[in-house]
Design a protein around this motif. Sequence first.
Motif, short mmCIF file in Angstrom:
data_model
loop_
_atom_site.label_atom_id
_atom_site.label_comp_id
_atom_site.label_asym_id
_atom_site.label_seq_id
_atom_site.Cartn_x
_atom_site.Cartn_y
_atom_site.Cartn_z
N GLY A 104 0.81 -1.21 0.00
CA GLY A 104 0.00 0.00 0.00
C GLY A 104 0.84 1.26 0.00
O GLY A 104 0.50 2.24 -0.65
N LEU A 105 1.96 1.21 0.71
CA LEU A 105 2.87 2.37 0.70
C LEU A 105 3.48 2.57 -0.68
O LEU A 105 3.68 3.70 -1.11
CB LEU A 105 3.96 2.18 1.74
CG LEU A 105 3.53 2.32 3.20
CD1 LEU A 105 4.70 2.03 4.12
CD2 LEU A 105 2.98 3.69 3.46
N ILE A 106 3.77 1.47 -1.37
CA ILE A 106 4.31 1.58 -2.72
C ILE A 106 3.28 2.23 -3.65
O ILE A 106 3.63 3.07 -4.48
CB ILE A 106 4.75 0.20 -3.24
CG1 ILE A 106 5.96 -0.27 -2.44
CG2 ILE A 106 5.07 0.24 -4.73
CD1 ILE A 106 6.37 -1.69 -2.71
N LEU A 107 2.01 1.88 -3.49
CA LEU A 107 0.96 2.51 -4.30
C LEU A 107 0.85 4.00 -4.00
O LEU A 107 0.64 4.81 -4.91
CB LEU A 107 -0.38 1.83 -4.08
CG LEU A 107 -0.54 0.43 -4.67
CD1 LEU A 107 -1.91 -0.12 -4.34
CD2 LEU A 107 -0.31 0.44 -6.15
N LEU A 108 0.99 4.38 -2.74
CA LEU A 108 0.93 5.80 -2.38
C LEU A 108 2.12 6.56 -2.96
O LEU A 108 1.98 7.70 -3.40
CB LEU A 108 0.87 5.96 -0.86
CG LEU A 108 -0.39 5.42 -0.18
CD1 LEU A 108 -0.30 5.63 1.32
CD2 LEU A 108 -1.63 6.05 -0.74
#
Length: 136
Positions: A104-108
């Motif tokens: 999820g952090l990579i998507l952000l």
Amino acid sequence: MGNGRKQRAVWTCLVQGILLSLGIYLALLLLVTLLVVKGALGEDAAFPALAVSCGAAALAGGLLCARRSSWGTMPSALASALGFAAVLGVTALLCWEGGIAMSGLILLVCAGAGGVAAGFFGGKRGRRVKRKGKRR
């Protein structure tokens, strides 16, 4: 008293950019899901495809805001990408027990990168100047 055009409120432009980003992300998410289910895209390639689609969606929304907002290109593109990332983050916090994981952090980060790219590429187009006489 001006050029006859009304100045738009900045928040309407931001909402339009965020909604455009969300719509494009949802469409690309459905496309990636369809490709994985049909076997055209492997399961190991699904997450990179989602990351690219997240960046592309943030880029599209940021470009819309960069062209229409009165703030300037970079601040409005980043604000649109930040709003898109905030909606993704709140959705992750509300829907999953673990909250935002590393993926999820990579998507952000991809959403932020799309906003930065929109700030660079979203400059106002130059206007052509009409000249009255022929110039040689």
